[in-house]
Design a protein around this motif. Structure first.
Motif, short mmCIF file in Angstrom:
data_model
loop_
_atom_site.label_atom_id
_atom_site.label_comp_id
_atom_site.label_asym_id
_atom_site.label_seq_id
_atom_site.Cartn_x
_atom_site.Cartn_y
_atom_site.Cartn_z
N GLN A 45 -19.75 -23.24 -16.19
CA GLN A 45 -18.82 -23.46 -15.06
C GLN A 45 -18.94 -24.91 -14.66
OE1 GLN A 45 -20.88 -20.95 -11.91
NE2 GLN A 45 -19.88 -22.01 -10.12
N ASP A 46 -20.16 -25.67 -15.15
CA ASP A 46 -20.11 -27.20 -14.79
C ASP A 46 -19.06 -27.64 -15.69
OD1 ASP A 46 -21.53 -29.68 -13.86
OD2 ASP A 46 -21.80 -29.99 -15.88
N ILE A 47 -18.98 -27.50 -17.00
CA ILE A 47 -17.98 -28.20 -17.83
C ILE A 47 -16.52 -27.92 -17.23
CG2 ILE A 47 -17.01 -27.75 -20.09
CD1 ILE A 47 -19.62 -26.83 -21.18
N VAL A 48 -16.15 -26.77 -16.88
CA VAL A 48 -14.68 -26.53 -16.33
C VAL A 48 -14.66 -27.42 -15.13
CG1 VAL A 48 -13.38 -24.79 -15.54
CG2 VAL A 48 -14.61 -24.06 -17.38
N ALA A 49 -15.33 -27.47 -14.17
CA ALA A 49 -15.44 -28.21 -13.03
C ALA A 49 -15.09 -29.48 -13.46
CB ALA A 49 -16.85 -27.99 -12.17
N ARG A 50 -15.86 -30.19 -14.34
CA ARG A 50 -15.68 -31.56 -14.78
C ARG A 50 -14.52 -31.78 -15.32
NH1 ARG A 50 -20.44 -34.27 -13.94
NH2 ARG A 50 -21.94 -33.05 -13.31
N LEU A 51 -13.83 -30.98 -16.20
CA LEU A 51 -12.47 -30.94 -16.74
C LEU A 51 -11.65 -30.91 -15.57
CD1 LEU A 51 -12.61 -28.52 -19.69
CD2 LEU A 51 -12.19 -30.90 -19.80
N SER A 52 -11.59 -30.00 -14.65
CA SER A 52 -10.84 -30.08 -13.27
C SER A 52 -10.63 -31.33 -12.50
CB SER A 52 -11.53 -28.76 -12.34
OG SER A 52 -10.98 -27.74 -13.09
N ALA A 53 -12.04 -31.75 -12.31
CA ALA A 53 -12.26 -33.04 -11.60
C ALA A 53 -11.56 -34.34 -12.18
CB ALA A 53 -13.52 -33.22 -11.44
N ARG A 54 -11.65 -34.31 -13.23
CA ARG A 54 -10.92 -35.45 -13.99
C ARG A 54 -9.61 -35.46 -14.14
NH1 ARG A 54 -12.67 -34.57 -19.42
NH2 ARG A 54 -14.55 -34.97 -18.70
N GLY A 55 -9.03 -34.22 -14.14
CA GLY A 55 -7.54 -34.06 -14.02
C GLY A 55 -7.10 -34.31 -12.55
N LEU A 56 -7.69 -33.57 -11.48
CA LEU A 56 -7.36 -33.92 -10.20
C LEU A 56 -7.58 -35.18 -9.83
CD1 LEU A 56 -9.35 -30.62 -8.72
CD2 LEU A 56 -6.60 -31.10 -9.13
N THR A 57 -8.65 -35.94 -10.17
CA THR A 57 -8.36 -37.56 -10.08
C THR A 57 -7.42 -37.96 -10.35
OG1 THR A 57 -10.98 -37.59 -10.00
CG2 THR A 57 -9.74 -39.74 -10.40
N GLU A 58 -6.70 -37.71 -11.30
CA GLU A 58 -5.59 -38.37 -11.72
C GLU A 58 -4.21 -38.19 -10.96
OE1 GLU A 58 -2.49 -38.32 -15.75
OE2 GLU A 58 -4.70 -38.05 -15.94
N LEU A 59 -4.39 -36.95 -10.74
CA LEU A 59 -2.98 -36.14 -10.07
C LEU A 59 -2.94 -36.43 -8.43
CD1 LEU A 59 -2.61 -32.77 -11.82
CD2 LEU A 59 -1.13 -34.83 -12.37
N LEU A 60 -4.16 -36.37 -7.95
CA LEU A 60 -4.11 -36.69 -6.56
C LEU A 60 -4.33 -37.90 -5.87
CD1 LEU A 60 -6.47 -33.48 -5.53
CD2 LEU A 60 -4.07 -33.85 -5.41
N GLY A 61 -4.59 -38.91 -7.03
CA GLY A 61 -4.90 -40.38 -6.71
C GLY A 61 -6.06 -40.98 -6.14
#
Length: 321
Positions: A45-61
């Protein structure tokens, strides 16, 4: 003022009241976003969250910062997000426990079905693992060893899907296991490696690397078909236990009342992240299945699962303590 003249006025007034909310959604995000993970670091759950957070940081600015708040069968993190302002700056990396905790834990301070669903990022099978040096080579041998000397079986915590599966399997096998709940799957795995447990039931993504490296042995997985990540591990169906459905999910939800426009934007970004070839490959390697779904799909799944799990909890007389 006549009814005819009053109607345009009321419409105008309603527009003024709605305008700040719409404006906030149109300019969001303007600062750091907090993503609460209600389990300890290191598990799937933590691994998936961190993958999501990294990508969202890029896309949401804007930075999306992960904050682990484990404990209470995830309820500590859930309650913190339920209390947060519904402004899009607090997200929850939730899981299937949202559909379980309401029936298992009395007097919650929040409504587990009240969160605003965003995206079911991945579907997550469960797996039973033992240490590689355990004498049992398969599930039948492990059951036999447990009857001779009761097994201590760890899970990521009370109220998890793994907890329900432990109870169901123990009853079906007519054996007694000691359920040992932890504050997250990574802590349970540490004790398993140290020989303090005879087995752990956990999300498959937390252990695929360990199984491949020969440190752990998988005895069963929960989906109807074998997973490509660990193709040698048999399924519940193959073991004659097809009635137990135990495929969970990890994904994103927001505090109740979060602006639908913000929900839609995070959903679009999260789906894009999950479908990126490098992310999808990493998720598949863990044995979890990325999804490309609308918020409504997750909202319905949370409600449907809640009804199903409530029946299991009632039938087996389970509680969170």
């Amino acid at each position: 003022m006549s009814k005819l003249s009053r109607r345009p006025f009321l419409t105008f007034a309603a527009g003024l009241l709605a305008a700040p909310r719409l404006a906030r959604a149109s300019t969001w995000p303007e600062r750091t976003i907090r993503m609460v993970v209600p389990v300890a670091p290191g598990g799937s759950q933590d691994i998936v969250a961190r993958l999501s957070a990294r990508g969202l940081t890029e896309l949401l600015g804007q930075p999306v910062v992960v904050e682990n708040q484990p404990g209470g069968g995830s309820n500590i993190g859930y309650a913190a997000v339920a209390r947060a302002a519904p402004d899009g700056y607090t997200l929850l990396a939730g899981a299937d426990t949202l559909s379980i905790t309401g029936s298992l834990t009395p007097r919650l301070s929040f409504d587990p079905l009240g969160f605003a669903a965003i995206h079911r990022t991945v579907r997550v099978p469960q797996i039973l693992v033992v240490r590689a040096d355990h004498p049992a080579r398969n599930f039948a041998e492990w059951l036999a060893s447990g009857r001779a000397q009761p097994s201590a079986v760890g899970t990521p915590g009370h109220g998890t899907l793994a907890h329900l599966l432990v109870e169901q399997l123990a009853r079906a096998a007519n054996t007694t296991w000691t359920h040992v709940p932890y504050r997250g799957g990574s802590v349970a795995l540490t004790d398993l490696m140290a020989g303090q447990l005879q087995g752990v039931i956990i999300n498959i993504g937390a252990v695929t690397d360990h199984v491949r490296a020969g440190r752990l042995r998988g005895l069963l997985v929960s989906p109807e078909a074998r997973t490509a990540a660990l193709p040698d591990v048999p399924t519940l169906r193959e073991l004659g236990l097809a009635e137990f459905s135990a495929v969970g999910w990890h994904g994103l939800v927001a505090p109740p009342g979060t602006n639908p426009a913000i929900i839609a934007r995070v959903n679009a970004a999260s789906r894009e992240v999950a479908m990126r070839p490098d992310v999808a490959e990493r998720l598949a390697s863990l044995g979890v299945e990325p999804t490309d779904e609308a918020p409504e799909v997750l909202q319905a799944a949370i409600a449907d699962d809640a009804a199903r799990y409530a029946e299991i909890i009632r039938r087996f007389g389970l509680s969170a303590a």
